[in-house]
Scaffold this active site. Sequence first.
Site, PDB file in Angstrom:
ATOM      1  CG  HIS A 144      -1.982  -1.015   1.207  1.00  0.00           C
ATOM      2  ND1 HIS A 144      -2.917  -1.079   0.204  1.00  0.00           N
ATOM      3  CD2 HIS A 144      -2.276  -2.034   2.058  1.00  0.00           C
ATOM      4  CE1 HIS A 144      -3.747  -2.079   0.438  1.00  0.00           C
ATOM      5  NE2 HIS A 144      -3.379  -2.685   1.542  1.00  0.00           N
ATOM      6  CB  CYS A 192      -2.766   3.458  -4.029  1.00  0.00           C
ATOM      7  SG  CYS A 192      -3.892   2.189  -4.658  1.00  0.00           S
TER       8      CYS A 192
END
Length: 317
Positions: A144, A192
């Site tokens: 992430h 992301c």
Amino acid sequence: MSDADDSARAEAQPRDGRDGENEGLANTTENRGSEAEEPAKNVPWGRPTAYTAVDGLSECYPMNRRPRGAALIFAHSKFDNKDLKPRPSAAHDAELVRGAFEALEFQPEVFLDLTRNDLEGKLSEVAKRDHSGCDALAIVFMSHGEVKPRNNMEFVWAKDDKIPTKELWINFTAERCAGLAGKPKLYFIQACRGPDVDKGVNMTRAVRGMAVQTDSIEEYVIPIHADQLVMWASYPGFPAFTSQREGIQGSVFIHFLAENLRNYALSSPRPSLSSILLKVSREVAVLYESDIDSQNQYHKNKQVPYIHSTLLREIYF
């Protein structure tokens, strides 16, 4: 399978989505701000010396050694922070990347769900290795991503904590890792980079009429951050997607990256890395469009990888 069956399957496990689909993570731009990268500490003023076998103005990096170098693959699927959703495709993506770099005759090393201390320890340990017998280093990091709103500094997540994204490469700059000075360091980041929406633009094709290595080496100086390429899965501020459609069983960027690296490893003559990565970016941008739910803002979104490069020469594997 009927449309109803397909709809039920989509509800049970979305075929596409932002990688992890975490809520509440702040927006991001490029890694810049008051906490920019710092030069190595405790290095006397002046220039450290490193040795090279390539002329300063050579157009290509030497790529003759076997293995070419280490390919470190860090994949994270589970997190102590409950706000971070699991990444079930991590092991699959890691295997794709391992096979691709193995085909390119690197020596892959796969690490799953490392803690921050273990991750930083591994990066430090690799930086201290003897790299005199290798031509390059590759690092693939999958997890992430997050950003600090105050200065837009980017982070990626280990199992238990986040680290500044720059920590992935700061140990391998020329003054910190002399064995890799003048050699390409390649970083590929699947994470992301923010929640912005990219619906794309319709494009219509216009119809006509309508709208070498040398024996004698001279001394030269290179910047400490030269010979580095960082390729992110998405543009600054935008998410990276995963998919279960059209042969993709995990991260969209990793799928096209591994596929192209593996396919070109079998071609002769092999194209330059820059042309391979250009094809990766083109395929992600053109062939993929998210298919989540018509009420979701990320339905029918586009994604384009982003490259920052200080490479001085072409790479031909």
